[in-house]
Write a protein that holds these residues in place. Structure first.
Motif, PDB file in Angstrom:
ATOM      1  N   MET A 164       0.794  -1.069   0.027  1.00  0.00           N
ATOM      2  CA  MET A 164      -0.070  -0.099   0.046  1.00  0.00           C
ATOM      3  C   MET A 164       0.823   1.319   0.089  1.00  0.00           C
ATOM      4  O   MET A 164       2.006   1.338   0.610  1.00  0.00           O
ATOM      5  N   GLN A 165       0.443   2.295  -0.718  1.00  0.00           N
ATOM      6  CA  GLN A 165       1.106   3.305  -0.758  1.00  0.00           C
ATOM      7  C   GLN A 165       0.271   4.413   0.072  1.00  0.00           C
ATOM      8  O   GLN A 165      -0.841   4.476   0.120  1.00  0.00           O
ATOM      9  N   GLN A 166       0.914   5.487   0.607  1.00  0.00           N
ATOM     10  CA  GLN A 166       0.230   6.329   1.490  1.00  0.00           C
ATOM     11  C   GLN A 166       0.727   7.825   1.154  1.00  0.00           C
ATOM     12  O   GLN A 166       2.109   8.058   0.888  1.00  0.00           O
ATOM     13  N   LEU A 167      -0.371   8.737   1.275  1.00  0.00           N
ATOM     14  CA  LEU A 167       0.338  10.038   1.338  1.00  0.00           C
ATOM     15  C   LEU A 167      -0.673  11.039   2.415  1.00  0.00           C
ATOM     16  O   LEU A 167      -1.572  10.381   2.838  1.00  0.00           O
ATOM     17  N   SER A 168       0.093  12.095   2.383  1.00  0.00           N
ATOM     18  CA  SER A 168      -0.661  12.981   3.436  1.00  0.00           C
ATOM     19  C   SER A 168      -0.588  14.384   2.895  1.00  0.00           C
ATOM     20  O   SER A 168       0.484  15.007   2.596  1.00  0.00           O
ATOM     21  N   THR A 169      -1.838  15.086   3.042  1.00  0.00           N
ATOM     22  CA  THR A 169      -1.833  16.649   2.461  1.00  0.00           C
ATOM     23  C   THR A 169      -2.708  17.210   3.825  1.00  0.00           C
ATOM     24  O   THR A 169      -3.424  16.569   4.701  1.00  0.00           O
ATOM     25  N   ASP A 170      -2.957  18.497   3.448  1.00  0.00           N
ATOM     26  CA  ASP A 170      -3.510  19.324   4.603  1.00  0.00           C
ATOM     27  C   ASP A 170      -5.109  18.731   4.507  1.00  0.00           C
ATOM     28  O   ASP A 170      -5.803  18.373   5.504  1.00  0.00           O
ATOM     29  N   LYS A 171      -5.633  18.801   3.510  1.00  0.00           N
ATOM     30  CA  LYS A 171      -7.004  18.071   3.444  1.00  0.00           C
ATOM     31  C   LYS A 171      -7.069  16.611   3.507  1.00  0.00           C
ATOM     32  O   LYS A 171      -8.109  16.245   3.886  1.00  0.00           O
ATOM     33  N   PHE A 172      -6.187  15.818   3.106  1.00  0.00           N
ATOM     34  CA  PHE A 172      -6.296  14.323   3.435  1.00  0.00           C
ATOM     35  C   PHE A 172      -5.032  14.178   3.972  1.00  0.00           C
ATOM     36  O   PHE A 172      -4.089  13.713   3.654  1.00  0.00           O
ATOM     37  N   PRO A 173      -5.341  13.914   5.476  1.00  0.00           N
ATOM     38  CA  PRO A 173      -4.311  13.486   6.320  1.00  0.00           C
ATOM     39  C   PRO A 173      -3.533  12.002   6.016  1.00  0.00           C
ATOM     40  O   PRO A 173      -2.518  11.989   6.445  1.00  0.00           O
ATOM     41  N   SER A 174      -4.712  11.186   5.761  1.00  0.00           N
ATOM     42  CA  SER A 174      -4.056   9.887   5.311  1.00  0.00           C
ATOM     43  C   SER A 174      -4.903   9.490   4.128  1.00  0.00           C
ATOM     44  O   SER A 174      -5.897   9.160   4.268  1.00  0.00           O
ATOM     45  N   LEU A 175      -4.075   9.133   2.972  1.00  0.00           N
ATOM     46  CA  LEU A 175      -4.501   8.652   1.780  1.00  0.00           C
ATOM     47  C   LEU A 175      -3.813   7.390   1.272  1.00  0.00           C
ATOM     48  O   LEU A 175      -2.770   7.472   0.947  1.00  0.00           O
ATOM     49  N   ALA A 176      -4.643   6.389   1.349  1.00  0.00           N
ATOM     50  CA  ALA A 176      -3.781   5.110   0.735  1.00  0.00           C
ATOM     51  C   ALA A 176      -4.469   4.669  -0.325  1.00  0.00           C
ATOM     52  O   ALA A 176      -5.415   4.686  -0.764  1.00  0.00           O
ATOM     53  N   TYR A 177      -3.440   3.769  -1.254  1.00  0.00           N
ATOM     54  CA  TYR A 177      -3.708   3.389  -2.551  1.00  0.00           C
ATOM     55  C   TYR A 177      -2.866   2.185  -2.761  1.00  0.00           C
ATOM     56  O   TYR A 177      -1.918   2.093  -2.431  1.00  0.00           O
ATOM     57  N   ARG A 178      -3.435   1.403  -3.571  1.00  0.00           N
ATOM     58  CA  ARG A 178      -2.515   0.283  -4.164  1.00  0.00           C
ATOM     59  C   ARG A 178      -1.909   0.889  -5.601  1.00  0.00           C
ATOM     60  O   ARG A 178      -2.791   1.267  -6.223  1.00  0.00           O
ATOM     61  N   LYS A 179      -0.821   0.369  -5.905  1.00  0.00           N
ATOM     62  CA  LYS A 179      -0.143   0.598  -6.931  1.00  0.00           C
ATOM     63  C   LYS A 179       0.516  -0.556  -7.506  1.00  0.00           C
ATOM     64  O   LYS A 179       1.307  -1.145  -6.820  1.00  0.00           O
ATOM     65  N   ALA A 180       0.364  -0.944  -8.959  1.00  0.00           N
ATOM     66  CA  ALA A 180       0.808  -2.269  -9.251  1.00  0.00           C
ATOM     67  C   ALA A 180       1.038  -1.842 -10.917  1.00  0.00           C
ATOM     68  O   ALA A 180       0.456  -1.151 -11.642  1.00  0.00           O
ATOM     69  N   GLY A 181       1.983  -2.501 -11.367  1.00  0.00           N
ATOM     70  CA  GLY A 181       2.515  -2.655 -12.923  1.00  0.00           C
ATOM     71  C   GLY A 181       3.010  -1.537 -13.399  1.00  0.00           C
ATOM     72  O   GLY A 181       3.443  -0.689 -12.531  1.00  0.00           O
ATOM     73  N   GLN A 182       3.119  -1.413 -14.574  1.00  0.00           N
ATOM     74  CA  GLN A 182       3.818  -0.264 -15.332  1.00  0.00           C
ATOM     75  C   GLN A 182       3.107   0.095 -16.462  1.00  0.00           C
ATOM     76  O   GLN A 182       2.142  -0.951 -17.271  1.00  0.00           O
ATOM     77  N   GLY A 183       3.301   1.262 -17.129  1.00  0.00           N
ATOM     78  CA  GLY A 183       2.780   1.584 -18.343  1.00  0.00           C
ATOM     79  C   GLY A 183       1.798   2.856 -18.106  1.00  0.00           C
ATOM     80  O   GLY A 183       1.632   3.319 -17.086  1.00  0.00           O
ATOM     81  N   PRO A 184       0.806   2.976 -19.072  1.00  0.00           N
ATOM     82  CA  PRO A 184      -0.054   4.312 -19.011  1.00  0.00           C
ATOM     83  C   PRO A 184      -0.967   3.744 -17.828  1.00  0.00           C
ATOM     84  O   PRO A 184      -1.262   2.564 -17.362  1.00  0.00           O
TER      85      PRO A 184
END
Ligand code: MLT
Length: 270
Positions: free
Chosen positions: A1-21
């Motif tokens: 799982m990837q995770q990011l944090s911004t002022d609006k979204f203190p914690s935002l998680a997402y799956r990232k897989a593969g490559q290409g467009p």
């Protein structure tokens, strides 16, 4: 799982897989990005697949007074974090409402829009009233579980329910893992969302419609009618699917998403 944090979204998680467009897969209600677990392995050879947990689901925190537009902004936050300029966005049901809001807010970032068992209208009064009643139920002790137990079986085709009860059970468990607070926030966001048929009319990228013949949440006739609103439309009707083709027929859905996304990238002018 990837995770990011911004002022609006203190914690935002997402799956990232593969490559290409980039192909972004946006889940609906009451789910999380794990909804796409069966199709991601079928797409990651050809695409960078990104499947977020919308705010308030999985590992992503809820935002206050959340709107469908906030959910669309969360998709943009992920793309910016990844340094991605453009994507094909596929949204399932409420994820489709979110993808349509994304199309309105960030048209320049959209290469193609896939509406998977989704539609562009707003809730009518009857639907809003049903949602308000569900909110009251969810607020009660044990109400969330009762709501989930009654709702989930309605999402699947009758034959599928009989043949794969374990998938239904998994889906009930995923729904029950959502906090009641998130469910209520999503229902309020859906009640308040505007219609976006007007956006369909304006949209310049190709639009795909995946329609389940047995869908009781998004009536197939309504989706088919709305599909005529945009200029470049691709409609596929699944005879043996209801609302959940990513679970009912993942190979077929992955194949159609792949073909559509490849078409979009092939015909896209920057
Ligand atoms: C969904 O599957 O995302 C929801 O059922 C959509 C809705 O309730 O309108």
């Amino acid at each position: 799982m990837q995770q990011l944090s911004t002022d609006k979204f203190p914690s935002l998680a997402y799956r990232k897989a593969g490559q290409g467009p980039v192909l972004m897969l946006v889940h609906g209600f009451p789910e999380n990005g794990g909804l796409w677990d069966k199709v991601i392995p079928l797409l990651e050879k050809d695409f960078t697949v990104i499947a977020p947990d919308l705010p308030g689901t999985g590992e992503s925190s809820l935002v206050e007074n959340m709107t469908i537009e906030d959910m669309a902004h969360s998709l943009d936050a992920i793309l910016r974090h990844e340094g991605i300029e453009q994507a094909v966005v596929a949204g399932h049901s409420m994820g489709g409402y979110t993808a349509l809001a994304f199309a309105e807010l960030y048209p320049q970032k959209l290469v193609g829009l896939s509406l998977v068992h989704s539609a562009a209208g707003a809730d009518d009064e009857e639907k809003k009233e049903t949602r308000r009643k569900s909110i009251e139920l969810i607020k009660k002790e044990g109400g969330k579980e009762a709501f989930v137990k009654q709702m989930i079986p309605n999402l699947f085709a009758a034959s599928f329910k009989e043949q794969q009860p374990e998938v239904l059970q998994e889906q009930i468990e995923r729904a029950n893992s959502l906090p009641a607070e998130s469910m209520i926030a999503f229902y309020k966001a859906m009640i308040n969302r505007p219609e976006r048929i007007s956006i369909l009319k304006k949209i310049s990228c190709p639009v795909q419609w995946i329609i389940g013949k047995e869908d009781s949440v998004v009536p197939p006739a309504k989706a088919a009618e709305q599909s005529k609103e945009s200029e470049r439309t691709f409609v596929t009707v699944y005879e043996n699917s209801a609302h959940m083709s990513m679970l009912e027929m993942p190979v077929r859905l992955a194949g159609d998403l792949k073909e559509f996304a490849q078409y979009c990238y092939h015909h896209h002018l920057k």
